[in-house]
Design an enzyme around this catalytic site. Structure first.
Site, PDB file in Angstrom:
ATOM      1  N   CYS A  87       0.903  -1.304  -0.121  1.00 52.77           N
ATOM      2  CA  CYS A  87      -0.016  -0.206   0.059  1.00 52.77           C
ATOM      3  C   CYS A  87       0.858   1.293   0.253  1.00 52.77           C
ATOM      4  O   CYS A  87       1.857   1.518  -0.835  1.00 52.77           O
ATOM      5  CB  CYS A  87      -0.864   0.091   1.250  1.00 52.77           C
ATOM      6  N   HIS A 195      -3.693  -5.760   0.902  1.00 54.39           N
ATOM      7  CA  HIS A 195      -2.905  -5.903   2.338  1.00 54.39           C
ATOM      8  C   HIS A 195      -2.969  -7.306   2.429  1.00 54.39           C
ATOM      9  O   HIS A 195      -3.760  -7.909   3.159  1.00 54.39           O
ATOM     10  CB  HIS A 195      -3.850  -5.169   3.156  1.00 54.39           C
ATOM     11  N   GLU A 197      -1.093  -8.875   4.928  1.00 53.53           N
ATOM     12  CA  GLU A 197      -1.193  -9.019   6.273  1.00 53.53           C
ATOM     13  C   GLU A 197      -2.305  -8.812   7.204  1.00 53.53           C
ATOM     14  O   GLU A 197      -2.325  -9.120   8.298  1.00 53.53           O
ATOM     15  CB  GLU A 197      -0.331  -7.869   6.860  1.00 53.53           C
TER      16      GLU A 197
END
Lengths: 224, 79
Positions: A87, A195, A197
């Site tokens: 990002c 994302h 994560e």
């Protein structure tokens, strides 16, 4: 296995990324402040996290890309360390020249915050080795400036060299050729808007991102 | 010495901000607006002996991203 997460003023995904690194490597990453000028010589894996570094002043990622620590990140990347920019981290990597192109304001003008369909285009990189080529996965996105831009010659080169790692499976932000993530020419730097994560635990509602981190660790162990 | 740096998106680079401004002008009833492109103006107050090369380097290294933007420098010695 040594990992680090870079922290800029305004980073807000640094701790999530640290949790993902620790889950995969078994060791806590070093949290490295933007003013630091050095990383450990034997660093294996560096995360450049999401957020709004320096308040997105001037351009997203522009100030962070010129911060002292990014020269250390560039040196580590040249040495072959894995660098993962997510990002705002992807924006920082393009602004610093570690990856080609730029991230523009989303074509629709809106901040996009939802899960999106992705296709794994290159499953041979260390980042994507635990996925199958062509596999459909879902990661969340949350960004205003995720519209990937590069000139046609650069896009053709990225496609031809297998450096498009991830592509959107739906319309998200107007990115050229629906590119969601790209690799550098040596395959050890990946920048991506989605994302991973945020999808590593069942409690997150999905675990599609876990294999990205596991693949990285396997890639590092294979090197050792 | 003052320098004004005009940073503009290159032709062909999508400008959602300009497009939104265009829509707003339409909404206010201003006809005849063919296109709107938004850019940035950065004003620098510089030592008088700052070289053109240094100003150009500032633009290339930070103020503009030449992948997507052009820049133009306007210098004036007036305070």
């Amino acid at each position: 296995m040594k990992s680090a997460v870079i922290v800029f003023p305004g980073s807000n995904c640094d701790r999530d990324l640290a949790v993902a690194f620790e889950a995969a490597t078994g060791q806590k990453p070093a949290m490295v402040w933007h003013r630091d000028t050095d990383l450990p010589d034997d660093i294996d894996l560096i995360g450049v996290p999401g957020g709004f570094s320096y308040g997105d002043y001037l351009r997203s990622g522009a100030m962070a890309a010129r911060s002292p620590v990014m020269q250390a990140v560039a040196r580590a990347a040249t040495r072959g360390a894995f660098v993962l920019g997510i990002c705002n981290g992807f924006q920082v990597l393009t602004e610093s020249g570690l990856l080609p192109g730029a991230l523009l304001r989303n074509a629709g003008g809106h901040f996009v915050c939802r899960d999106v369909a992705l296709t794994v285009e290159n499953a041979e990189s260390a980042f994507t080795s635990r996925y199958a080529a062509g596999e459909a996965i879902r990661y969340p996105v949350a960004h205003h400036d995720g519209n990937y831009f590069a000139d046609d010659a650069t896009l053709d080169r990225l496609e031809g060299d297998g450096r498009v790692a991830l592509r959107y499976g739906e319309s998200v932000n107007g990115s050229a050729r629906n590119i969601a993530g790209i690799l550098n020419d040596t395959g050890n730097v990946l920048g991506m808007m989605p994302h991973p994560e945020r999808v590593i635990e069942p409690a997150h509602g999905a675990t599609d991102g876990r294999r990205l981190f596991q693949g990285l660790v396997e890639g590092l162990m294979a090197r050792a | 010495m003052k320098a004004r740096i005009f940073v503009t998106l290159k032709g062909g680079v999508l400008d959602p901000q300009g497009r939104a401004i265009h829509h707003a002008l339409d909404g206010l009833g201003f006809g005849g607006v063919n296109d709107v492109r938004a850019g940035k103006l950065i004003e620098l107050d510089l030592a008088d002996d700052t070289s053109d090369e240094d100003i150009d380097a500032m633009c290339r290294k930070l103020l503009a991203n030449t992948v997507i933007e052009n820049y133009r420098v306007e210098k004036s010695s007036k305070a």
